[in-house]
Design an enzyme around this catalytic site. Sequence first.
Site, mmCIF file in Angstrom:
data_model
loop_
_atom_site.group_PDB
_atom_site.id
_atom_site.type_symbol
_atom_site.label_atom_id
_atom_site.label_comp_id
_atom_site.label_asym_id
_atom_site.label_seq_id
_atom_site.Cartn_x
_atom_site.Cartn_y
_atom_site.Cartn_z
ATOM 1 N N ARG A 6 -10.060 -7.385 -18.492
ATOM 2 C CA ARG A 6 -8.818 -8.067 -18.103
ATOM 3 C C ARG A 6 -8.252 -8.883 -19.266
ATOM 4 N NH1 ARG A 6 -8.412 -13.348 -15.983
ATOM 5 N NH2 ARG A 6 -6.684 -13.724 -14.553
ATOM 6 N N ARG A 10 -4.688 -8.229 -21.119
ATOM 7 C CA ARG A 10 -3.600 -9.208 -20.995
ATOM 8 C C ARG A 10 -3.305 -9.922 -22.307
ATOM 9 N NH1 ARG A 10 -4.012 -11.154 -14.652
ATOM 10 N NH2 ARG A 10 -3.233 -9.159 -13.891
ATOM 11 N N GLY A 87 -24.118 -2.748 -25.272
ATOM 12 C CA GLY A 87 -25.307 -3.283 -25.921
ATOM 13 C C GLY A 87 -25.521 -2.663 -27.292
ATOM 14 N N ASP A 113 -29.496 -7.791 -20.336
ATOM 15 C CA ASP A 113 -30.777 -8.106 -20.998
ATOM 16 C C ASP A 113 -30.694 -9.277 -21.985
ATOM 17 O OD1 ASP A 113 -31.823 -6.074 -19.564
ATOM 18 O OD2 ASP A 113 -32.174 -4.723 -21.239
ATOM 19 N N MET A 155 -35.447 -7.030 -14.457
ATOM 20 C CA MET A 155 -35.118 -6.026 -15.477
ATOM 21 C C MET A 155 -35.408 -6.536 -16.884
ATOM 22 S SD MET A 155 -31.851 -3.781 -14.407
ATOM 23 C CE MET A 155 -32.125 -2.236 -13.550
ATOM 24 N N GLY A 156 -35.326 -5.644 -17.816
ATOM 25 C CA GLY A 156 -35.605 -5.953 -19.212
ATOM 26 C C GLY A 156 -36.593 -4.939 -19.745
ATOM 27 N N LYS A 199 -53.575 -25.096 -4.048
ATOM 28 C CA LYS A 199 -52.308 -24.357 -4.120
ATOM 29 C C LYS A 199 -52.462 -23.030 -3.380
ATOM 30 C CE LYS A 199 -48.753 -23.257 -7.298
ATOM 31 N NZ LYS A 199 -47.956 -24.066 -8.100
ATOM 32 N N GLU A 208 -39.761 -5.704 -16.429
ATOM 33 C CA GLU A 208 -40.205 -4.342 -16.088
ATOM 34 C C GLU A 208 -40.923 -3.666 -17.248
ATOM 35 O OE1 GLU A 208 -36.632 -2.229 -15.109
ATOM 36 O OE2 GLU A 208 -35.829 -2.461 -17.107
ATOM 37 N N ILE A 238 -30.240 -4.416 -8.330
ATOM 38 C CA ILE A 238 -29.562 -5.518 -7.629
ATOM 39 C C ILE A 238 -29.081 -6.548 -8.660
ATOM 40 C CG2 ILE A 238 -30.081 -7.545 -6.170
ATOM 41 C CD1 ILE A 238 -31.712 -5.623 -4.422
HETATM 42 O O1 F6P Z 1 -30.199 -2.176 -20.637
HETATM 43 C C1 F6P Z 1 -29.968 -2.940 -19.517
HETATM 44 C C2 F6P Z 1 -30.817 -2.504 -18.366
HETATM 45 O O2 F6P Z 1 -30.372 -3.234 -17.259
HETATM 46 C C3 F6P Z 1 -32.325 -2.666 -18.540
HETATM 47 O O3 F6P Z 1 -32.789 -3.950 -18.253
HETATM 48 C C4 F6P Z 1 -32.845 -1.635 -17.578
HETATM 49 O O4 F6P Z 1 -34.129 -1.205 -17.942
HETATM 50 C C5 F6P Z 1 -31.862 -0.557 -17.721
HETATM 51 O O5 F6P Z 1 -30.640 -1.152 -18.060
HETATM 52 C C6 F6P Z 1 -31.706 0.305 -16.513
HETATM 53 O O6 F6P Z 1 -30.648 1.155 -16.744
HETATM 54 P P1 F6P Z 1 -30.483 2.587 -16.136
HETATM 55 O O7 F6P Z 1 -30.314 2.405 -14.697
HETATM 56 O O8 F6P Z 1 -29.270 3.122 -16.795
HETATM 57 O O9 F6P Z 1 -31.724 3.313 -16.494
#
Ligand code: F6P
Length: 306
Positions: A6, A10, A87, A113, A155-156, A199, A208, A238
């Site tokens: 956007r 603009r 990225g 990420d 994720m990551g 605890k 991941e 998500i």
């Molecule tokens: O690169 C960003 C990212 O969100 C990672 O953290 C994840 O492993 C990946 O994309 C998942 O992407 P896709 O669904 O395209 O495999």
Amino acid sequence: MNAAVRAVVRTALFHGIKVDGILQGYTGLALGRFLPLEMGSVANIIQRGGTILKAGRCLEFHQTETRKTAAENARRQGIDALVCIGGDGSFKGAQALMQEHSIRIVGIPGTIDNDIFGTDNTLGFDTAVNTAMEAIDRLRDTAASHDRLFIVEVMGRNSGFIAIDVGLAGGAEEVFIPDVALNLDQVIDRMRISMQRGKLSSILVTAEGQKPGRAYDLADQLRKRANLDAKVCILGHIQRGGSPTAADRLLGSRMGAAAVELLRNNEHGFFVGTDGPRLKKLPFAEAGKVRHVDRDLIELTRILSR
Ligand code: F6P
């Protein structure tokens, strides 16, 4: 990303520059999928997740022939400058396109990420962290009421930025990330000590890593080595959706406008990054360097959640 799209549209129109959107990133460039964008085309999108232009990984763009076709398509369409949002992979493609076909390109770092060297922040990171943190808050209700142990996978693929921020902000007991070797025996020892103190529930956060599902392997190990029963929650995609946070909308708006300003000043070959509250420009080549997480935050997470 929509906030950035956007802002690019603009800002450019404000200065009398015509804008075309390219659908599905490099795939669309290679196939000539352009979409003329007007003021109204980007109305009502700042609050929407994803990108109205669609996105995708284009493996064919590694081939010089595909890039040649893409450059020809751009020229035919009258495009003389590109704003590339993505990225490290997207920025590598941009560099190749610039070198081989002298196309002027400015980048905007867009990845949840937050693993792009040289910039404190990338688009989507704050939203992803907040989404995962909210999920942990919800899980904690069950963890606390039922005295349970949870492993939450965020994720990551190659980076632990989301995991570290989510772990600290969510009050997790442990955080596991790809670039720090995991010593599960030490983790188990620490958990036993806190259990002896009374605890009864814990939340462990793991990035991941190379393959989603790592949390199940960890749960397996905890069961085998320490007879601990851990529930697994994989947040997955998500984290890549939903309405962006205010911080991400502001960042996208500022970066989009800054990208257009750079091109207006005939500055290209850069991406827009942040240094604290300020925006800065960095050469594309910088993005290829490895950005490391602040490991002290892992220790801080442990200290604060004991
Ligand atoms: O690169 C960003 C990212 O969100 C990672 O953290 C994840 O492993 C990946 O994309 C998942 O992407 P896709 O669904 O395209 O495999």
